[in-house]
Design a protein around this motif. Structure first.
Motif, short mmCIF file in Angstrom:
data_model
loop_
_atom_site.label_atom_id
_atom_site.label_comp_id
_atom_site.label_asym_id
_atom_site.label_seq_id
_atom_site.Cartn_x
_atom_site.Cartn_y
_atom_site.Cartn_z
N VAL A 9 0.70 -1.20 0.03
CA VAL A 9 -0.05 -0.19 0.00
C VAL A 9 0.78 1.15 -0.06
CG1 VAL A 9 -1.70 1.20 1.21
CG2 VAL A 9 -1.79 -1.15 1.28
N ARG A 10 0.68 2.23 -0.85
CA ARG A 10 1.54 3.37 -1.03
C ARG A 10 0.34 4.44 -0.82
NH1 ARG A 10 5.23 3.00 -6.32
NH2 ARG A 10 6.33 1.26 -5.44
N GLN A 11 0.59 5.26 0.37
CA GLN A 11 -0.27 6.38 0.66
C GLN A 11 -0.09 7.48 -0.63
OE1 GLN A 11 -2.66 6.46 2.76
NE2 GLN A 11 -2.00 4.35 3.66
N GLN A 12 -1.21 8.10 -1.02
CA GLN A 12 -1.21 9.11 -2.13
C GLN A 12 -2.45 10.05 -1.56
OE1 GLN A 12 -1.51 7.93 -5.97
NE2 GLN A 12 0.16 5.97 -5.82
N SER A 13 -2.24 11.30 -1.78
CA SER A 13 -3.10 12.43 -1.54
C SER A 13 -4.02 12.94 -2.65
CB SER A 13 -2.46 13.36 -0.79
OG SER A 13 -1.61 13.94 -1.49
N GLY A 14 -3.82 12.19 -3.93
CA GLY A 14 -4.66 12.64 -5.17
C GLY A 14 -3.63 12.85 -6.34
N SER A 15 -4.02 12.85 -7.35
CA SER A 15 -3.32 12.81 -8.59
C SER A 15 -2.90 14.39 -8.65
CB SER A 15 -3.91 12.42 -9.90
OG SER A 15 -5.08 13.24 -10.07
N SER A 16 -1.75 14.53 -9.48
CA SER A 16 -1.12 15.70 -9.64
C SER A 16 -2.31 16.67 -10.60
CB SER A 16 0.21 15.90 -10.26
OG SER A 16 -0.01 15.21 -11.38
N THR A 18 -12.32 40.80 1.01
CA THR A 18 -11.10 39.83 1.27
C THR A 18 -11.78 38.78 1.97
OG1 THR A 18 -9.68 41.62 1.62
CG2 THR A 18 -9.15 39.72 2.65
N GLU A 19 -11.24 37.48 1.40
CA GLU A 19 -11.67 36.29 1.95
C GLU A 19 -10.82 35.56 2.77
OE1 GLU A 19 -14.66 34.99 2.10
OE2 GLU A 19 -15.69 36.28 0.47
N PRO A 20 -10.94 34.68 3.65
CA PRO A 20 -10.07 33.69 4.19
C PRO A 20 -9.40 32.97 3.55
CG PRO A 20 -12.35 33.00 4.95
CD PRO A 20 -12.35 34.31 4.00
N ASP A 21 -8.36 32.50 3.80
CA ASP A 21 -7.37 31.57 2.90
C ASP A 21 -8.26 30.22 2.74
OD1 ASP A 21 -5.22 33.09 2.87
OD2 ASP A 21 -4.15 32.22 4.41
N ILE A 22 -8.11 29.55 1.49
CA ILE A 22 -8.76 28.20 1.28
C ILE A 22 -7.74 27.28 1.21
CG2 ILE A 22 -9.96 27.14 -0.56
CD1 ILE A 22 -11.08 29.94 -1.50
N ASP A 23 -8.36 25.96 1.82
CA ASP A 23 -7.46 24.88 1.72
C ASP A 23 -7.56 24.02 0.62
OD1 ASP A 23 -5.96 22.71 2.34
OD2 ASP A 23 -7.37 22.09 3.93
N ILE A 24 -6.33 24.30 -0.31
CA ILE A 24 -6.52 23.45 -1.74
C ILE A 24 -6.55 22.07 -1.48
CG2 ILE A 24 -5.09 23.15 -3.76
CD1 ILE A 24 -3.45 25.54 -3.07
N THR A 25 -6.25 21.43 -0.49
CA THR A 25 -6.15 19.92 -0.34
C THR A 25 -7.78 19.69 -0.21
OG1 THR A 25 -4.02 19.91 0.96
CG2 THR A 25 -5.47 17.93 1.26
N ALA A 26 -8.39 20.47 0.37
CA ALA A 26 -9.89 20.23 0.64
C ALA A 26 -10.49 20.21 -0.60
CB ALA A 26 -10.35 21.27 1.48
N LEU A 27 -10.19 21.20 -1.82
CA LEU A 27 -10.95 21.06 -2.93
C LEU A 27 -10.38 19.61 -3.69
CD1 LEU A 27 -9.96 24.79 -4.16
CD2 LEU A 27 -12.23 23.76 -3.25
N ALA A 28 -9.53 19.11 -3.41
CA ALA A 28 -9.27 17.80 -4.03
C ALA A 28 -9.56 16.54 -3.35
CB ALA A 28 -7.71 17.84 -4.49
N SER A 29 -10.20 16.80 -2.37
CA SER A 29 -10.64 15.60 -1.34
C SER A 29 -11.43 14.66 -1.98
CB SER A 29 -11.16 16.30 0.05
OG SER A 29 -12.24 17.18 -0.15
N ASP A 30 -12.35 15.03 -3.28
CA ASP A 30 -13.16 14.09 -3.67
C ASP A 30 -12.50 12.84 -4.40
OD1 ASP A 30 -12.26 15.96 -5.58
OD2 ASP A 30 -13.84 15.33 -7.03
N ILE A 31 -11.07 12.91 -4.45
CA ILE A 31 -10.26 11.86 -4.98
C ILE A 31 -9.63 10.85 -3.97
CG2 ILE A 31 -8.22 11.31 -6.66
CD1 ILE A 31 -8.80 13.97 -8.33
N ASP A 32 -10.09 9.87 -3.83
CA ASP A 32 -9.63 8.95 -3.02
C ASP A 32 -8.52 8.26 -3.21
OD1 ASP A 32 -11.91 9.61 -0.93
OD2 ASP A 32 -13.30 8.30 -2.11
N PRO A 33 -7.47 8.02 -2.22
CA PRO A 33 -6.29 7.09 -2.59
C PRO A 33 -6.83 5.94 -3.03
CG PRO A 33 -6.27 8.15 -0.36
CD PRO A 33 -7.54 8.28 -0.84
#
Length: 290
Positions: A5-12, A34-49
């Motif tokens: 098993v290789r842990q991956q957080s999503g494709s490039s 002005t908006e607060p910072d947005i978590d980029i990782t959260a936007l790609a969270s629909d792609i599961d390892p």
């Protein structure tokens, strides 16, 4: 099979898309407030390892949720095509398609797996799935037997290419069944010609059974029908030879008793002519336990 098993957080690719979306949103928001910072990782969270998708696929398969299992395995192929789990997902998806009765897709998926990973440890299983897919489509002998021939070819590949695999024994059993189907089709056509008194055409079909499918259940009747057809044509030498071969291999059968009785109506008995093709073909027979 043990898969690392290789842990991956999503494709490039997914991350690039998420970043593009972030830039677009920021550009619009800049003209407003002005908006607060947005978590980029959260936007790609629909792609599961891939390991998560694979385990979900297995769980759905075990639970009988085949459509959902296929969706998970296909997601791995799309989102993580170069991961270690992609190979396993491809062959497992072929199995799911087989279980669903989608035999064409099962064959396509397993064939794709073999073309990509011919030396992989699951190659024998993929080839076996192809054979099973054809085998399950075999019809009654009154119907076209194309899938019987395809099943034989696919299962023979299991036997020849992967002789040490766990699928060989069942592959051989299915080959015997499919060969019996092909012989049965020949018998069905031969009986049709025999009933129409087209004896030469009938003999050709029965000959195919004896020569091409010698170790099937159909041979016993084929020999008896050869006695009948040759006797009707006045080819008594061939009729006697067929009866002799039949009696040698199936001495206690009703087919032999009927053939013997038919010859006796003309004052004849079984007698083998070793120069006949029937005698030569008879040497390949192994009797009622074939």
């Amino acid at each position: 099979m043990t898969v690392k098993v290789r842990q991956q957080s999503g494709s490039s690719l997914a991350r690039s898309a998420a970043l593009g979306l972030l830039v677009a949103v920021a550009g619009v928001a800049a003209g407003c407030q002005t908006e607060p910072d947005i978590d980029i990782t959260a936007l790609a969270s629909d792609i599961d390892p891939p390991d998560v998708l694979y385990n979900q696929g297995l769980a759905n398969l075990q639970g009988g949720r085949l459509t959902e299992a296929a969706r998970k395995f296909e997601a791995i192929d799309r989102q993580h095509p170069y991961s270690e789990f992609a190979r396993r997902a491809l062959v497992m998806n072929a199995f799911v398609k087989y279980r669903q009765g989608d035999y064409d897709e099962a064959v396509n998926g397993a064939s794709r797996y073999l073309s990509l990973y011919p030396g992989d440890q699951d190659a024998a299983y993929a080839q076996y799935i192809i054979g099973l897919s054809y085998f399950r489509q075999i019809r009654d002998v009154t119907q076209d037997q194309r899938d019987s021939a395809r099943a034989i070819q696919a299962m023979q590949a299991v036997v020849d290419r992967y002789p040490d695999s766990e699928y060989v024994e069942d592959a051989q059993a299915k080959i015997r069944f499919a060969r019996d189907q092909l012989a049965g089709k020949e018998m069905q056509v031969g009986r049709y010609y025999l009933e129409r008194r087209e004896y030469v055409a009938a003999i050709n079909r029965f000959r195919n059974v004896v020569e091409r499918y010698p170790n099937t259940r159909q041979v016993e009747e084929a020999l008896a029908r050869l006695v009948e057809a040759n006797y009707a044509l006045g080819l008594t030498d061939e009729a006697q030879t067929a009866a002799a071969v039949l009696g040698h291999n199936y001495p206690d059968s009703q087919w032999y008793a009927d053939s013997y009785a038919l010859l006796q109506t003309g004052g004849l008995q079984p007698r083998e002519n070793t120069g006949s093709w029937i005698s030569r073909a008879g040497a390949a027979l192994i009797g009622p336990d074939a």
